[in-house]
Motif scaffolding. Structure first.
Motif, PDB file in Angstrom:
ATOM      1  N   ASP A 161       0.873  -1.402  -0.024  1.00 35.23           N
ATOM      2  CA  ASP A 161       0.026  -0.099   0.066  1.00 35.23           C
ATOM      3  C   ASP A 161       1.051   1.233   0.128  1.00 35.23           C
ATOM      4  OD1 ASP A 161      -2.427  -1.610   0.093  1.00 35.23           O
ATOM      5  OD2 ASP A 161      -3.036  -0.817   2.029  1.00 35.23           O
ATOM      6  N   PRO A 162       0.591   2.211  -0.780  1.00 37.81           N
ATOM      7  CA  PRO A 162       1.104   3.407  -0.787  1.00 37.81           C
ATOM      8  C   PRO A 162       0.746   4.270   0.610  1.00 37.81           C
ATOM      9  CG  PRO A 162      -0.625   3.692  -2.399  1.00 37.81           C
ATOM     10  CD  PRO A 162      -0.322   2.187  -1.883  1.00 37.81           C
ATOM     11  N   VAL A 163       1.854   4.929   1.092  1.00 39.53           N
ATOM     12  CA  VAL A 163       1.743   5.508   2.285  1.00 39.53           C
ATOM     13  C   VAL A 163       2.366   6.768   2.578  1.00 39.53           C
ATOM     14  CG1 VAL A 163       1.039   3.500   3.761  1.00 39.53           C
ATOM     15  CG2 VAL A 163       3.390   4.343   3.695  1.00 39.53           C
ATOM     16  N   GLU A 164       2.149   7.577   3.370  1.00 39.55           N
ATOM     17  CA  GLU A 164       2.718   8.899   3.723  1.00 39.55           C
ATOM     18  C   GLU A 164       3.416   8.586   5.124  1.00 39.55           C
ATOM     19  OE1 GLU A 164       0.012  12.053   3.428  1.00 39.55           O
ATOM     20  OE2 GLU A 164       0.069  12.040   1.469  1.00 39.55           O
ATOM     21  N   VAL A 165       4.499   9.074   5.355  1.00 37.12           N
ATOM     22  CA  VAL A 165       5.290   8.875   6.853  1.00 37.12           C
ATOM     23  C   VAL A 165       5.390  10.453   7.480  1.00 37.12           C
ATOM     24  CG1 VAL A 165       7.299   8.063   7.843  1.00 37.12           C
ATOM     25  CG2 VAL A 165       6.272   6.584   5.763  1.00 37.12           C
ATOM     26  N   TYR A 166       5.239  10.232   8.592  1.00 35.19           N
ATOM     27  CA  TYR A 166       5.508  11.512   9.665  1.00 35.19           C
ATOM     28  C   TYR A 166       6.865  11.752  10.052  1.00 35.19           C
ATOM     29  CZ  TYR A 166       4.397  15.379  12.820  1.00 35.19           C
ATOM     30  OH  TYR A 166       4.296  16.475  13.338  1.00 35.19           O
ATOM     31  N   GLY A 201       5.549   9.178  -0.926  1.00 35.30           N
ATOM     32  CA  GLY A 201       6.564   8.355  -1.563  1.00 35.30           C
ATOM     33  C   GLY A 201       7.045   7.035  -1.164  1.00 35.30           C
ATOM     34  N   PHE A 202       6.234   6.598  -0.145  1.00 30.55           N
ATOM     35  CA  PHE A 202       6.763   5.362   0.503  1.00 30.55           C
ATOM     36  C   PHE A 202       5.626   4.301   0.361  1.00 30.55           C
ATOM     37  CE2 PHE A 202       8.498   8.938   2.902  1.00 30.55           C
ATOM     38  CZ  PHE A 202       9.858   8.475   3.040  1.00 30.55           C
ATOM     39  N   GLU A 203       5.931   3.010   0.581  1.00 26.85           N
ATOM     40  CA  GLU A 203       5.016   1.906   0.802  1.00 26.85           C
ATOM     41  C   GLU A 203       5.200   1.014   1.831  1.00 26.85           C
ATOM     42  OE1 GLU A 203       5.305   0.207  -3.038  1.00 26.85           O
ATOM     43  OE2 GLU A 203       6.950  -1.223  -2.481  1.00 26.85           O
ATOM     44  N   ILE A 204       4.335   0.156   2.287  1.00 24.22           N
ATOM     45  CA  ILE A 204       4.247  -0.857   3.182  1.00 24.22           C
ATOM     46  C   ILE A 204       5.241  -1.849   2.739  1.00 24.22           C
ATOM     47  CG2 ILE A 204       3.190  -2.306   4.872  1.00 24.22           C
ATOM     48  CD1 ILE A 204       2.732   0.669   5.509  1.00 24.22           C
ATOM     49  N   SER A 205       6.354  -2.257   3.322  1.00 27.23           N
ATOM     50  CA  SER A 205       7.079  -3.459   2.980  1.00 27.23           C
ATOM     51  C   SER A 205       7.037  -4.552   3.769  1.00 27.23           C
ATOM     52  CB  SER A 205       8.752  -3.168   2.965  1.00 27.23           C
ATOM     53  OG  SER A 205       9.187  -3.075   4.534  1.00 27.23           O
ATOM     54  N   ASP A 206       6.498  -4.553   4.918  1.00 28.03           N
ATOM     55  CA  ASP A 206       6.122  -5.551   6.026  1.00 28.03           C
ATOM     56  C   ASP A 206       5.280  -5.160   7.187  1.00 28.03           C
ATOM     57  OD1 ASP A 206       8.475  -5.782   8.149  1.00 28.03           O
ATOM     58  OD2 ASP A 206       9.266  -5.167   6.455  1.00 28.03           O
ATOM     59  N   ILE A 207       4.715  -5.832   7.663  1.00 27.90           N
ATOM     60  CA  ILE A 207       4.056  -5.707   9.025  1.00 27.90           C
ATOM     61  C   ILE A 207       4.516  -6.373  10.184  1.00 27.90           C
ATOM     62  CG2 ILE A 207       1.759  -5.982  10.247  1.00 27.90           C
ATOM     63  CD1 ILE A 207       0.433  -5.953   7.340  1.00 27.90           C
ATOM     64  N   THR A 243       9.708   4.302  -2.526  1.00 27.48           N
ATOM     65  CA  THR A 243       9.029   3.862  -3.811  1.00 27.48           C
ATOM     66  C   THR A 243       9.921   4.207  -5.024  1.00 27.48           C
ATOM     67  OG1 THR A 243       7.380   5.704  -3.916  1.00 27.48           O
ATOM     68  CG2 THR A 243       6.533   3.802  -3.250  1.00 27.48           C
ATOM     69  N   HIS A 244      10.813   5.355  -4.894  1.00 28.61           N
ATOM     70  CA  HIS A 244      11.476   5.806  -6.126  1.00 28.61           C
ATOM     71  C   HIS A 244      12.703   5.044  -6.098  1.00 28.61           C
ATOM     72  CE1 HIS A 244      13.577   8.413  -3.124  1.00 28.61           C
ATOM     73  NE2 HIS A 244      14.959   8.257  -3.838  1.00 28.61           N
ATOM     74  N   ASP A 245      13.453   4.523  -5.171  1.00 27.57           N
ATOM     75  CA  ASP A 245      14.611   3.628  -5.116  1.00 27.57           C
ATOM     76  C   ASP A 245      14.574   2.077  -4.569  1.00 27.57           C
ATOM     77  OD1 ASP A 245      14.584   4.334  -2.407  1.00 27.57           O
ATOM     78  OD2 ASP A 245      16.660   5.588  -2.812  1.00 27.57           O
ATOM     79  N   GLY A 246      13.524   1.979  -3.874  1.00 23.17           N
ATOM     80  CA  GLY A 246      13.210   0.742  -3.313  1.00 23.17           C
ATOM     81  C   GLY A 246      13.932   0.569  -1.677  1.00 23.17           C
ATOM     82  N   LEU A 254       2.654   2.785  14.130  1.00 22.97           N
ATOM     83  CA  LEU A 254       1.358   2.953  13.491  1.00 22.97           C
ATOM     84  C   LEU A 254       0.893   4.208  13.192  1.00 22.97           C
ATOM     85  CD1 LEU A 254      -0.199  -0.085  15.419  1.00 22.97           C
ATOM     86  CD2 LEU A 254       0.544  -0.022  12.968  1.00 22.97           C
ATOM     87  N   ARG A 255       1.268   5.282  14.287  1.00 24.37           N
ATOM     88  CA  ARG A 255       0.680   6.641  14.271  1.00 24.37           C
ATOM     89  C   ARG A 255       1.472   7.402  13.206  1.00 24.37           C
ATOM     90  NH1 ARG A 255       3.451   6.254  18.730  1.00 24.37           N
ATOM     91  NH2 ARG A 255       5.397   7.663  19.341  1.00 24.37           N
ATOM     92  N   ASP A 256       2.483   6.914  12.855  1.00 24.93           N
ATOM     93  CA  ASP A 256       3.299   7.966  11.989  1.00 24.93           C
ATOM     94  C   ASP A 256       3.318   7.263  10.494  1.00 24.93           C
ATOM     95  OD1 ASP A 256       4.315   9.136  14.115  1.00 24.93           O
ATOM     96  OD2 ASP A 256       6.049   8.284  14.225  1.00 24.93           O
ATOM     97  N   VAL A 257       2.308   6.745  10.173  1.00 24.73           N
ATOM     98  CA  VAL A 257       1.917   6.062   8.916  1.00 24.73           C
ATOM     99  C   VAL A 257       0.426   6.428   8.503  1.00 24.73           C
ATOM    100  CG1 VAL A 257       2.171   4.090   7.382  1.00 24.73           C
ATOM    101  CG2 VAL A 257       3.727   4.171   8.971  1.00 24.73           C
ATOM    102  N   ARG A 258       0.156   6.872   7.392  1.00 19.58           N
ATOM    103  CA  ARG A 258      -1.407   7.100   6.885  1.00 19.58           C
ATOM    104  C   ARG A 258      -1.377   6.746   5.463  1.00 19.58           C
ATOM    105  NH1 ARG A 258      -1.961  13.546   7.097  1.00 19.58           N
ATOM    106  NH2 ARG A 258      -0.854  13.953   5.317  1.00 19.58           N
ATOM    107  N   PRO A 259      -2.624   6.346   5.088  1.00 14.71           N
ATOM    108  CA  PRO A 259      -2.724   6.112   3.712  1.00 14.71           C
ATOM    109  C   PRO A 259      -2.254   7.419   2.652  1.00 14.71           C
ATOM    110  CG  PRO A 259      -4.580   5.105   4.768  1.00 14.71           C
ATOM    111  CD  PRO A 259      -3.830   6.194   5.903  1.00 14.71           C
TER     112      PRO A 259
END
Length: 59
Positions: free
Chosen positions: A5-10, A20-26, A36-39, A48-53
């Motif tokens: 999932d694409p996410v924003e990070v605080y 410009g981020f995505e969830i890599s694992d839970i 996402t731009h370089d993996g 959890l509070r620092d990640v949002r869709p």
């Protein structure tokens, strides 16, 4: 949210949300996050509070 999932990070340092981020694992207490731009994986677990869709910004 799920892996891929694409996410924003605080950033508490900058007090802003960055896209410009995505969830890599839970993980216990948060997520593994990848740019996402370089993996590149962010080294620490992101709370959890620092990640949002990611939102689509329309200008």
């Amino acid at each position: 949210m799920k892996v891929g999932d694409p996410v924003e990070v605080y950033s508490s340092f900058e007090q802003t949300w960055s896209s410009g981020f995505e969830i890599s694992d839970i993980r216990d207490g948060g997520y593994g996050v990848r740019r996402t731009h370089d993996g590149a994986l962010i080294p620490n677990t992101t709370s959890l509070r620092d990640v949002r869709p990611a939102t689509q910004h329309h200008h």
